[in-house]
Design a protein around this motif. Structure first.
Motif, mmCIF file in Angstrom:
data_model
loop_
_atom_site.group_PDB
_atom_site.id
_atom_site.type_symbol
_atom_site.label_atom_id
_atom_site.label_comp_id
_atom_site.label_asym_id
_atom_site.label_seq_id
_atom_site.Cartn_x
_atom_site.Cartn_y
_atom_site.Cartn_z
ATOM 1 N N ILE A 7 0.807 -1.009 0.058
ATOM 2 C CA ILE A 7 -0.020 0.124 0.187
ATOM 3 C C ILE A 7 0.937 1.377 0.125
ATOM 4 N N LEU A 8 0.775 2.200 -1.190
ATOM 5 C CA LEU A 8 1.669 3.128 -1.273
ATOM 6 C C LEU A 8 0.861 4.633 -1.540
ATOM 7 N N PRO A 9 1.513 5.821 -1.036
ATOM 8 C CA PRO A 9 0.824 7.007 -1.299
ATOM 9 C C PRO A 9 1.147 7.210 -2.728
ATOM 10 N N ALA A 10 0.458 7.869 -3.538
ATOM 11 C CA ALA A 10 1.045 8.415 -4.697
ATOM 12 C C ALA A 10 0.156 9.814 -5.203
ATOM 13 N N GLU A 11 0.462 10.069 -6.390
ATOM 14 C CA GLU A 11 -0.010 11.703 -6.814
ATOM 15 C C GLU A 11 -0.410 11.219 -8.165
ATOM 16 N N VAL A 12 -1.736 11.901 -8.598
ATOM 17 C CA VAL A 12 -2.175 11.831 -9.878
ATOM 18 C C VAL A 12 -1.590 13.068 -10.649
ATOM 19 N N VAL A 13 -0.951 12.467 -11.702
ATOM 20 C CA VAL A 13 -0.459 13.475 -12.543
ATOM 21 C C VAL A 13 -1.121 13.900 -14.018
ATOM 22 N N SER A 14 -2.134 12.973 -14.436
ATOM 23 C CA SER A 14 -2.855 13.187 -15.364
ATOM 24 C C SER A 14 -4.249 12.295 -15.162
#
Length: 87
Positions: free
Chosen positions: A23-30
């Motif tokens: 389980i990882l944090p991420a960022e929406v880039v598109s």
């Protein structure tokens, strides 16, 4: 219990039982197409064909937006990523 809560609960239990997921944090880039950047690797962009987006995050008030932070479940080996929810 909402579907997202059930999935989170199952994901946490899977991690606790040493299941082959992270389980990882991420960022929406598109958002069209959906692409995400993992927080642990700023240069790696995950393409849409490897990402599973729940219906509730595809349209409407809860739709994903560029720049939003999300929690994802990654299968070991990084071949598939499921967006759990926004952070």
């Amino acid at each position: 219990m909402r579907l997202s809560e059930a999935i989170k609960h199952l994901a946490v239990r899977a991690v606790d039982s040493e299941s082959p997921v992270d389980i990882l944090p991420a960022e929406v880039v598109s958002v069209s197409p959906v692409e995400i950047r993992l927080n642990e690797n700023d240069k790696l962009i995950i393409p849409a064909d490897l990402i599973i987006v729940p219906k509730r995050l595809r349209a409407g008030e809860e739709a994903l937006n560029t720049g939003e932070r999300v929690m994802i479940v990654s299968l070991k080996g990084g071949q598939s990523f499921f967006i759990l929810d926004k952070i």
